[in-house]
Design a protein around this motif. Sequence first.
Motif, short mmCIF file in Angstrom:
data_model
loop_
_atom_site.label_atom_id
_atom_site.label_comp_id
_atom_site.label_asym_id
_atom_site.label_seq_id
_atom_site.Cartn_x
_atom_site.Cartn_y
_atom_site.Cartn_z
N GLY A 73 0.80 -1.21 0.00
CA GLY A 73 0.00 0.00 0.00
C GLY A 73 0.84 1.27 0.00
N VAL A 74 1.94 1.26 0.75
CA VAL A 74 2.82 2.43 0.79
C VAL A 74 3.47 2.64 -0.58
CG1 VAL A 74 4.90 3.41 1.81
CG2 VAL A 74 3.28 2.19 3.25
N LEU A 75 3.86 1.56 -1.23
CA LEU A 75 4.46 1.66 -2.57
C LEU A 75 3.47 2.27 -3.56
CD1 LEU A 75 6.97 1.03 -4.27
CD2 LEU A 75 5.98 -1.22 -4.75
N VAL A 76 2.23 1.82 -3.53
CA VAL A 76 1.19 2.38 -4.39
C VAL A 76 0.96 3.85 -4.05
CG1 VAL A 76 -1.26 2.25 -5.02
CG2 VAL A 76 0.08 0.15 -4.77
N VAL B 188 -6.31 -1.09 -4.38
CA VAL B 188 -7.27 -0.48 -5.30
C VAL B 188 -8.47 0.10 -4.55
CG1 VAL B 188 -8.87 -0.94 -7.20
CG2 VAL B 188 -6.58 -1.93 -7.24
N LEU B 189 -9.07 -0.70 -3.68
CA LEU B 189 -10.28 -0.25 -2.98
C LEU B 189 -9.97 0.83 -1.95
CD1 LEU B 189 -12.19 -3.62 -2.43
CD2 LEU B 189 -12.65 -1.83 -4.10
N ALA C 296 -3.30 -2.88 3.35
CA ALA C 296 -3.00 -2.16 2.11
C ALA C 296 -4.00 -1.03 1.91
CB ALA C 296 -3.04 -3.12 0.92
N ALA C 297 -5.28 -1.29 2.23
CA ALA C 297 -6.31 -0.26 2.09
C ALA C 297 -6.09 0.89 3.06
CB ALA C 297 -7.69 -0.88 2.30
N VAL C 298 -5.58 0.58 4.25
CA VAL C 298 -5.30 1.65 5.23
C VAL C 298 -4.26 2.62 4.66
CG1 VAL C 298 -4.21 2.09 7.46
CG2 VAL C 298 -5.94 0.32 7.26
N GLN C 299 -3.24 2.09 4.00
CA GLN C 299 -2.18 2.96 3.47
C GLN C 299 -2.68 3.76 2.26
OE1 GLN C 299 0.44 3.18 5.24
NE2 GLN C 299 0.34 1.32 6.46
N THR C 300 -3.37 3.11 1.32
CA THR C 300 -3.80 3.82 0.12
C THR C 300 -4.99 4.73 0.38
OG1 THR C 300 -5.13 1.88 -0.53
CG2 THR C 300 -2.93 2.07 -1.46
N ALA C 301 -5.62 4.63 1.55
CA ALA C 301 -6.66 5.60 1.91
C ALA C 301 -6.09 7.01 1.98
CB ALA C 301 -7.30 5.22 3.25
N PHE C 302 -4.77 7.12 2.10
CA PHE C 302 -4.13 8.44 2.14
C PHE C 302 -3.93 9.03 0.75
CE2 PHE C 302 -3.03 6.73 6.28
CZ PHE C 302 -3.12 7.85 7.10
N VAL C 303 -4.17 8.24 -0.32
CA VAL C 303 -4.00 8.78 -1.68
C VAL C 303 -4.97 9.93 -1.92
CG1 VAL C 303 -4.17 8.28 -4.13
CG2 VAL C 303 -3.03 6.66 -2.62
N PRO C 304 -6.30 9.73 -1.79
CA PRO C 304 -7.19 10.87 -1.98
C PRO C 304 -7.07 11.92 -0.89
CG PRO C 304 -8.44 8.97 -1.23
CD PRO C 304 -7.04 8.49 -1.52
N ALA C 305 -6.68 11.48 0.32
CA ALA C 305 -6.57 12.44 1.42
C ALA C 305 -5.43 13.42 1.20
CB ALA C 305 -6.38 11.69 2.74
N LEU C 306 -4.25 12.92 0.82
CA LEU C 306 -3.09 13.79 0.65
C LEU C 306 -3.09 14.51 -0.70
CD1 LEU C 306 -0.27 11.51 2.12
CD2 LEU C 306 -1.41 13.43 3.23
N SER C 307 -3.72 13.90 -1.72
CA SER C 307 -3.65 14.50 -3.06
C SER C 307 -4.78 15.49 -3.32
CB SER C 307 -3.68 13.40 -4.12
OG SER C 307 -4.86 12.64 -4.02
#
Length: 504
Positions: free
Chosen positions: A121-124, A260-261, A307-318
Motif C-alpha cells: 500500500g505504501v508503494l502504491v 485499489v479499494l 493495504a487499504a489503510v495505506q492507500t486511503a491516504f491517496v485521496p486524502a493527501l492528493s
Amino acid sequence: MHDLLYGFSIALTYDALLYCAFGVTVGTAIGVLPGIGSLAAVSMLLPISFYLDPTHAMIMLAGVYYGAEYGGSTASILLNLPGTPSNAVTCLDGYPMAQQGRAGIALFMTTIASFVGGCTGVLVLILLTPAVIALSLSFGAAEYFAIIMVGLLAAGTVTEGSPVKGLCMVVLGLLLGTVGSDLSSGTVRYAFGSIHLYDGISLVALAMGLFGVSEVIASVNSRQETRTVEKVSLRSMVPTREDWRGSWFPMARGSVVGSVLGALPGTGPLLASFMSYVLEKRVSKHPERFGTGTIEGISGPESANNAAVQTAFVPALSMGIPGSATTAVMLGALMIHGITPGPRLMTENPELFWGVIASFWIGNLLLLVLNIPLIGIWVSILRVPYHLLYPGIIFFICIGVFAVNYSYFDVASVLVIGVIGYGLRLLDFHPAPLLIGFILGPMLEEYFRRAMLLARGDITVILQRPISGTIMAIGLLLVVYSLFSSYRKRKSFRASQMSHDTGD
C-alpha cells in the motif's frame, strides 16, 4: 527518489521515530481491545496532536491508525470478537484455527500478511499520489466542489448499511458543520445564543463522542465478562511449510485488492477485507475449507485490510478527500493546525507530505518487530476485566477533550454526543458518514461559494465544465446504483421471507 530520501531524513529524526513508535504501540494496544477500533483510537489521541508539530502529529496519528488495524486481528483470532470492523472477516477462519490449537500460527501469519499488505500500500501511495496531485493542480473551484460532492455521496452510499440512512447521516454532518461563525461574512449560524457554539462544534468532542463513548456503551452492552484467553508462546507461532506456501498468493492478491479499494473515497479497509475473502474463496480449489480454519482465509483479508489503510491516504493527501472516516479525522487535525489538505500540500509542506509517507515504511517495520515478540503482552490486555477497562477509557476521553480548550462544555458535549451516537447505532445509522460530512462540509461550502463568484451566480457552470460535469455524472450514477442495489436486496429479502412463511 530525491523527495522520498528527503522524507526519510525527516522520519528518521529522534522526535519523529519517537512519535511513530508511540503511535503504532498505542494503536496496537487499542486495536487488540474488541469493538474499539482505529477510528476511536485516533479520536482519543487527537487532543495530543494539537500540542505537536504538524508533521509529528500526522506521523503519530497515522501510526495509531495502521497500528490499530494490525492489532485488531488478535481478539478476532483468540475470542471471535473483532478488534476493528475490518477484522471481522478474520474471525471466520482465525477463531477455528485457535480452537484447533493453531492460534500462534494464525497470529504470526496475520502479522506477516499485514506487513506485506502495508508495504504494498505504501508503494502504491508513493507512485500514485504525485500523479493524482499533478492532475488536481489543473482543477478549479467547480471541480473541487464536484469531487467533494462525489466523496460525500460515496461516504453515504458505499459504506455499510442502508444508502438512504448513510445519505441522511451525511446531510446531518453537513448541517452540524455550518454551526458557528461564517468565515466569509462573520454571521453566527445555529448557535442558539450560546457563546460556546460561536466557534462551531468541537471536532474532538464530535469524533470522540461518536466513536469513543458510543463504542464503549455498545461494548458494555454486548460483552460477556467471563471469557478465556489462550496462552500463546513464541514456539507455537512457527508456521509450517504448507502454511507459508498457502499464504503467499493470497497475500499478493489481497494487497492488490486493498490497494485499489483503499484509494477510492468511502470504501476503506472493511470492504477491502471482505472482497479479498470472497476472492480467495472463489479462486480456491477447496472453497469448502473456508470457515473451518484455512490459512488463506486470514492471510488474504489481513493483507487487503492493511493495504487499504495505506492507500486511503491517496485521496486524502492528493485532493483533501478522506479515503475513510479515520483519515477524515486526520484531515481535520491538519485543518486545525492551519494546513489545508489538497494538491498544494506536497509543494507548500513537503516536509509533512514526504515525512509522513516515509514514516509509513518505518511504522510497518516497527509493527513487525513489535507484534511478534510482544504478542504475549497484547494477549494479556484481553484479560483486563471490562468493568475496569471501559471506565478508564471514558476517563481519558474526558481528560483529552478538556485539555483542548479547557472547556467543561466540551466535556458535556462529548458525553451527550456519545449517547446520541449510541442511539443512532441502535437505529442502524452508522456515524462515519456524519463525521465525513462534518469535516468536508465547510470545504464544500467554500468551493461552492468561489465557483458561484467566478461564474456570477450561474450554478449550471458546475455541469457545463467538462471535468466537473463528468464527476457529477459519476456521482449521480453512484447514487442510482446504490439505491437500486439496496432495492434489490430488500426485494429479495422480502421474497425469501414470504417463501419461508409459505413453507411454514
